[in-house]
Design an enzyme around this catalytic site. Structure first.
Site, short mmCIF file in Angstrom:
data_model
loop_
_atom_site.label_atom_id
_atom_site.label_comp_id
_atom_site.label_asym_id
_atom_site.label_seq_id
_atom_site.Cartn_x
_atom_site.Cartn_y
_atom_site.Cartn_z
N LYS A 82 0.82 -1.22 0.00
CA LYS A 82 0.00 0.00 0.00
C LYS A 82 0.85 1.27 0.00
O LYS A 82 0.60 2.19 -0.77
CB LYS A 82 -0.92 0.03 1.23
CG LYS A 82 -2.03 -0.98 1.23
CD LYS A 82 -3.01 -0.72 2.36
CE LYS A 82 -2.41 -0.88 3.74
NZ LYS A 82 -2.08 -2.27 4.08
N THR A 83 1.83 1.32 0.89
CA THR A 83 2.63 2.54 1.03
C THR A 83 3.41 2.83 -0.24
O THR A 83 3.46 3.97 -0.73
CB THR A 83 3.57 2.43 2.24
OG1 THR A 83 2.79 2.19 3.41
CG2 THR A 83 4.37 3.70 2.43
N GLU A 108 -3.49 6.11 1.54
CA GLU A 108 -3.29 4.72 1.89
C GLU A 108 -4.42 4.33 2.82
O GLU A 108 -4.55 4.88 3.93
CB GLU A 108 -1.93 4.52 2.56
CG GLU A 108 -1.69 3.09 3.01
CD GLU A 108 -0.35 2.90 3.69
OE1 GLU A 108 -0.26 1.96 4.51
OE2 GLU A 108 0.59 3.67 3.43
#
Length: 467
Positions: free
Chosen positions: A125-126, A169
């Site tokens: 995600k990041t 995110e």
């Protein structure tokens, strides 16, 4: 920990806002945006940090330690999922009848006013969020964003932006990603994690189906990940773009070269474009494909999107180099699930050359350690040359009798490849005694294992110095 009540309405006006745990990787970014919006912001955290110093430089008072007096004249209190119910600031806010919001609700208050791109998934995600933000900036857009880690080239994890787009995110760990009024949803993968919240794999996948189908414009989803494909089969959304290495992917990754920074080609509707990223690992080629698929869905072309995404230079705590002493390089990575550990160390293998990989693994959560000790052991033994296992970082959980880092180390088939050390200084000294020039030491975990890095570097320095 405090379970967030995600059903409570979020007021239109929040007044002065106090953040408990303001130094967290996500919280500090949200706090900065509240300050940028002209709001009165204060905060506290249990320890001081570089994040706290940066916030003070912006004029945000940050107290060290938790005390009811820190709440001051706040009208709203924002808390993290790691907060305990007996926290004095939380109790003070309840006593005074203040508005109390989980950090995801505070982020939703900001993000839901814009055209929202929300990035969800068990892993990646990041990095994917950072790639989308980098791509948009390279395409002359000015998005707002809040990421779970600092985007290295930008030196920050958040910005207000002046454009219509806002990129976040989106955390699935407690279901809070369902709060967002998402326009474009990116699902990187769906693994059976966070079962302490969901209770079953089926419940995890149910939440992702709801997240996807709620997107007002588009869903971008992995073509490779089995969990994501199960979610895809149950979705009813009319607009979907798939990405990955599968032959039927809409944005397909081909010709991957992992010898050093990863190089690859993307294929979309008969067009091709190639790039070399600044970061290693096959998984980052796939992450880039997901980011490019989002940009294509927003109306940009394949080649221009990939060129912009290729400028991404990494994020904090994702295979982040902290120093090299005596020829031994010390990296830190947020990996805290076997799949993430596999990706991080496999990427490290492509750039370590003839050196060895020494993993310094901090198990995160007693529940995850108890459930996945065998998977962690198998992954670490296969991908690292040697592993030092630390004590469990319990974070939001109470200790569980018998659940320690030794659950991981004792499951190694070869006991010569692992050691369990619950004292950080002894662990640092053990690393320095084992490491040789050319080796990579990689700390792994989403707790506070990054704080051992100075001790590792100091022990390596001492070992390298003439006696």
């Amino acid at each position: 920990m405090i379970k967030p009540d995600l059903d409570i309405p979020i007021p239109d006006e929040l007044g002065a806002v106090h953040f408990v745990g303001i130094g967290g990787s996500g919280m500090n970014g949200i706090a900065r945006l509240y300050k940028a919006a002209g709001m009165t912001v204060t905060g506290s955290d249990r320890t001081d940090s570089a994040y706290a110093e940066k916030l003070r430089a912006l004029g945000i008072p940050v107290a060290v330690g938790h005390d009811a007096a820190n709440v001051g004249a706040a009208d709203t209190l924002v808390f993290t999922g790691a907060l305990w119910p007996d926290n004095p600031e939380y109790l003070e806010a309840r006593e005074r009848g203040l508005t109390i919001l989980h950090r995801s609700q505070a982020l939703a208050w900001l993000a839901n006013r814009r055209r929202l791109v929300a990035v969800a998934g068990a892993h990646g995600k990041t990095t994917s969020t950072g790639m989308i933000v980098t791509g948009l900036l390279g395409l002359d857009q000015d998005p707002g964003y809040v990421n779970g880690g600092t985007i290295s080239a930008l030196g920050t994890s958040s910005a207000a932006g002046s454009g219509e787009l806002f990129v976040v995110e989106a955390d699935e760990s407690d279901g809070s990603f369902l709060l967002y009024d998402t326009a474009v949803a990116l699902i990187t993968n769906v693994d059976p994690d966070h079962l302490d919240h969901y209770g079953s794999v089926e419940a995890v996948e149910d939440a992702f189906v709801r997240f996807a189908d709620a997107a007002s414009e588009l869903v971008v989803i992995s073509s490779d990940d089995a969990g994501a494909q199960r979610v895809r089969s149950r979705m009813s959304h009319p607009q979907v773009i798939t990405f990955g290495e599968a032959e039927d992917a809409d944005v397909r990754v081909v010709d991957v070269v992992t010898d050093g920074p990863v190089a690859f080609t993307l294929v979309h509707q008969g067009a091709t474009a190639s790039a070399t990223l600044a970061v290693p690992g096959r998984h980052n080629a796939v992450n880039a494909a997901g980011a490019v698929a989002v940009l294509i869905g927003l109306g940009f072309g394949l080649a221009e999107s990939l060129d912009a995404v290729a400028d991404f230079g990494g994020t904090g705590r994702r295979f982040e180099l902290h120093g090299t002493v005596g020829g031994v390089s010390v990296y830190d990575d947020y990996a805290h699930h076997p799949t993430e550990v596999d990706a991080a160390l496999t990427a490290a293998r492509t750039v370590v050359g003839d050196g060895r990989i020494i993993a310094v693994h901090q198990p995160h959560l007693y529940s995850r350690t108890q459930l996945m000790a065998g998977e962690f052991a198998e992954t670490l033994e296969r991908t690292a040359d040697y592993t030092i296992v630390l004590a469990v970082c319990g974070a939001r959980e109470d200790p569980v009798p018998g659940v320690t880092g030794e659950l991981v180390s004792e499951r190694f088939h070869d006991p010569e490849k692992v050691v369990y050390i619950d004292d950080w200084q002894r662990a640092a000294e053990a690393l320095a005694a084992y490491a040789k020039p050319g080796d990579f030491a990689v700390t792994l975990g989403c707790g506070d294992v990054n704080l051992i890095v100075p001790q590792l570097l100091a022990s390596l320095e001492k070992a390298a110095s003439p006696q």
